[in-house]
Design an enzyme around this catalytic site. Structure first.
Site, PDB file in Angstrom:
ATOM      1  N   SER A 139       0.854  -1.202   0.000  1.00  0.00           N
ATOM      2  CA  SER A 139       0.000   0.000   0.000  1.00  0.00           C
ATOM      3  C   SER A 139       0.879   1.238   0.000  1.00  0.00           C
ATOM      4  CB  SER A 139      -0.878   0.020   1.254  1.00  0.00           C
ATOM      5  OG  SER A 139      -1.533   1.270   1.369  1.00  0.00           O
ATOM      6  N   TYR A 154      -0.880  -0.043  10.265  1.00  0.00           N
ATOM      7  CA  TYR A 154      -1.154  -0.556   8.910  1.00  0.00           C
ATOM      8  C   TYR A 154       0.001  -0.193   7.957  1.00  0.00           C
ATOM      9  CZ  TYR A 154      -3.518  -0.994   4.346  1.00  0.00           C
ATOM     10  OH  TYR A 154      -3.846  -1.305   3.048  1.00  0.00           O
TER      11      TYR A 154
HETATM   12  N1  NAP Z   1      -8.862  -1.028  -1.006  1.00  0.00           N
HETATM   13  C1  NAP Z   1      -7.903  -0.119  -0.917  1.00  0.00           C
HETATM   14  O1  NAP Z   1      -8.142   1.096  -0.988  1.00  0.00           O
HETATM   15  C2  NAP Z   1      -6.468  -0.546  -0.737  1.00  0.00           C
HETATM   16  C3  NAP Z   1      -5.465   0.433  -0.789  1.00  0.00           C
HETATM   17  C4  NAP Z   1      -4.148   0.062  -0.615  1.00  0.00           C
HETATM   18  C5  NAP Z   1      -3.824  -1.277  -0.391  1.00  0.00           C
HETATM   19  N2  NAP Z   1      -4.808  -2.200  -0.353  1.00  0.00           N
HETATM   20  C6  NAP Z   1      -4.421  -3.601  -0.105  1.00  0.00           C
HETATM   21  O2  NAP Z   1      -4.993  -4.450  -1.084  1.00  0.00           O
HETATM   22  C7  NAP Z   1      -5.273  -5.729  -0.513  1.00  0.00           C
HETATM   23  C8  NAP Z   1      -6.733  -6.093  -0.746  1.00  0.00           C
HETATM   24  O3  NAP Z   1      -7.545  -5.017  -0.331  1.00  0.00           O
HETATM   25  P1  NAP Z   1      -9.115  -5.040  -0.520  1.00  0.00           P
HETATM   26  O4  NAP Z   1      -9.574  -3.629  -0.477  1.00  0.00           O
HETATM   27  O5  NAP Z   1      -9.487  -5.887  -1.675  1.00  0.00           O
HETATM   28  O6  NAP Z   1      -9.532  -5.767   0.877  1.00  0.00           O
HETATM   29  P2  NAP Z   1     -10.931  -6.348   1.344  1.00  0.00           P
HETATM   30  O7  NAP Z   1     -12.067  -5.737   0.610  1.00  0.00           O
HETATM   31  O8  NAP Z   1     -10.925  -6.228   2.833  1.00  0.00           O
HETATM   32  O9  NAP Z   1     -10.833  -7.888   0.927  1.00  0.00           O
HETATM   33  C9  NAP Z   1      -9.900  -8.699   1.545  1.00  0.00           C
HETATM   34  C10 NAP Z   1     -10.076 -10.137   1.121  1.00  0.00           C
HETATM   35  O10 NAP Z   1      -9.291 -10.945   2.007  1.00  0.00           O
HETATM   36  C11 NAP Z   1     -10.151 -11.788   2.804  1.00  0.00           C
HETATM   37  N3  NAP Z   1      -9.603 -11.805   4.159  1.00  0.00           N
HETATM   38  C12 NAP Z   1      -9.500 -10.763   5.019  1.00  0.00           C
HETATM   39  N4  NAP Z   1      -8.935 -11.167   6.162  1.00  0.00           N
HETATM   40  C13 NAP Z   1      -8.684 -12.499   6.024  1.00  0.00           C
HETATM   41  C14 NAP Z   1      -8.106 -13.467   6.852  1.00  0.00           C
HETATM   42  N5  NAP Z   1      -7.680 -13.165   8.090  1.00  0.00           N
HETATM   43  N6  NAP Z   1      -7.991 -14.735   6.395  1.00  0.00           N
HETATM   44  C15 NAP Z   1      -8.423 -15.067   5.150  1.00  0.00           C
HETATM   45  N7  NAP Z   1      -8.964 -14.169   4.299  1.00  0.00           N
HETATM   46  C16 NAP Z   1      -9.106 -12.895   4.742  1.00  0.00           C
HETATM   47  C17 NAP Z   1     -11.530 -11.152   2.707  1.00  0.00           C
HETATM   48  O11 NAP Z   1     -12.587 -12.055   2.937  1.00  0.00           O
HETATM   49  P3  NAP Z   1     -13.144 -12.298   4.441  1.00  0.00           P
HETATM   50  O12 NAP Z   1     -13.350 -10.950   5.066  1.00  0.00           O
HETATM   51  O13 NAP Z   1     -14.418 -13.064   4.242  1.00  0.00           O
HETATM   52  O14 NAP Z   1     -12.107 -13.073   5.162  1.00  0.00           O
HETATM   53  C18 NAP Z   1     -11.501 -10.660   1.261  1.00  0.00           C
HETATM   54  O15 NAP Z   1     -11.682 -11.741   0.377  1.00  0.00           O
HETATM   55  C19 NAP Z   1      -4.895  -5.616   0.972  1.00  0.00           C
HETATM   56  O16 NAP Z   1      -3.584  -6.090   1.175  1.00  0.00           O
HETATM   57  C20 NAP Z   1      -4.943  -4.114   1.221  1.00  0.00           C
HETATM   58  O17 NAP Z   1      -4.111  -3.705   2.297  1.00  0.00           O
HETATM   59  C21 NAP Z   1      -6.129  -1.882  -0.512  1.00  0.00           C
END
Ligand code: NAP
Length: 255
Positions: A139, A154
């Site tokens: 990130s 984070y």
């Molecule tokens: N969205 C943003 O703005 C953003 C910005 C910068 C970086 N990122 C990074 O991009 C990545 C994905 O982000 P996202 O926005 O797609 O996240 P998200 O919407 O929270 O989705 C995360 C995924 O991982 C699963 N997950 C979460 N905790 C888990 C656990 N403990 N064990 C197994 N599965 C788990 C979730 O399903 P369940 O909840 O059902 O487990 C979901 O499938 C992350 O590393 C995040 O830090 C995101």
């Protein structure tokens, strides 16, 4: 351009929604077989059913990546199902609701150690393959000091992940395993963090739009495009890179 992903075998953590879903879908579209996981059974099964209906080879079960024993078991099953491993996309982040030092301990487990656990489990299999690679989702929070929607741990865990992965890239070069990262800026997707911010904190949402030179949030597909390219044999001479997908939000020269 052919990314060379046909019949490659990939593990993508957290494929049930958002960025992990888009990465899984893109790998599938490119002809890869995937195994994915998430904690929530319903969304995971619905994604798997969708992909299987499209003719994809997909495996997946509900597991918490922070539960070392359960995750190890899940990982071995995934490798057996896939018949080996060519690519690891370590994508999961799980925000925690603890306070104080407990928050840091949870973040260390759920935002850093689980990536290293997945790596240790994957390496013996990646070592047997050809054109194998790892991509971590980090990130831009790793280098930002202002306008942060997240708590300090984070960004700190993401910074550690970037340092770890970049050192690993150097170490694994002799084994022809490439290691790269993608660092998204704010990404808008269905049931995601920013959809909730849009609804409940419109001022913060506006600020997040404004840090991009395009005055908008990114999409999960834009992150997936970068991650899948870096994971693919088409990126065969690229390793140790942290590719920002942030609409030019970070205002530094990227030498
Ligand atoms: N969205 C943003 O703005 C953003 C910005 C910068 C970086 N990122 C990074 O991009 C990545 C994905 O982000 P996202 O926005 O797609 O996240 P998200 O919407 O929270 O989705 C995360 C995924 O991982 C699963 N997950 C979460 N905790 C888990 C656990 N403990 N064990 C197994 N599965 C788990 C979730 O399903 P369940 O909840 O059902 O487990 C979901 O499938 C992350 O590393 C995040 O830090 C995101």
């Amino acid at each position: 351009m052919d990314l060379g992903l046909r019949n490659k075998r990939a593990i993508v953590t957290g494929g049930s929604r958002g960025i992990g879903f888009a990465i899984s879908q893109t790998l599938i579209n490119e002809g890869a077989a995937i195994a994915t996981c998430a904690r929530g059974e319903e969304a995971l099964q619905s994604a798997i059913n969708k992909w299987r209906a499209e003719g994809a080879t997909v495996y997946g079960n509900s597991v918490d990546v922070s539960n070392s024993q359960a995750f190890e078991q899940w990982f071995h099953t995934a490798i057996a199902d896939l018949g080996g491993l060519d690519l690891l996309v370590s994508n999961v982040t799980s925000m925690n609701t603890f306070h104080g030092l407990e928050r840091w301990k949870q973040a260390f487990e759920a935002d850093l150690l689980q990536h290293i656990r997945a790596t240790e489990l994957a390496l013996p299999h990646l070592l047997q393959g050809k054109d194998t690679s790892i991509v971590y989702i980090a990130s831009i929070a790793s280098i930002m000091t202002a306008n942060m929607p997240t708590e300090t741990e984070y960004g700190a865990m993401k910074a550690a992940l970037i340092s770890y992965a970049t050192q690993l890239a150097n170490k694994l070069g002799k084994d022809n395993i490439r290691v790269n990262l993608v660092s998204p800026g704010p990404i808008y997707h269905e049931n995601g963090f920013w959809q909730s911010v849009e609804k409940h904190q419109p001022e913060l949402f506006k600020r997040a739009e404004a840090i991009s030179v395009f005055n908008r949030l990114g999409t999960a597909q834009e992150v997936a495009n970068a991650a899948v390219f870096l994971a693919s044999p088409a990126a065969s001479n690229i390793t140790g890179v942290n590719l920002r997908v942030d609409g030019g939000a970070i205002k530094t020269v990227n030498f």
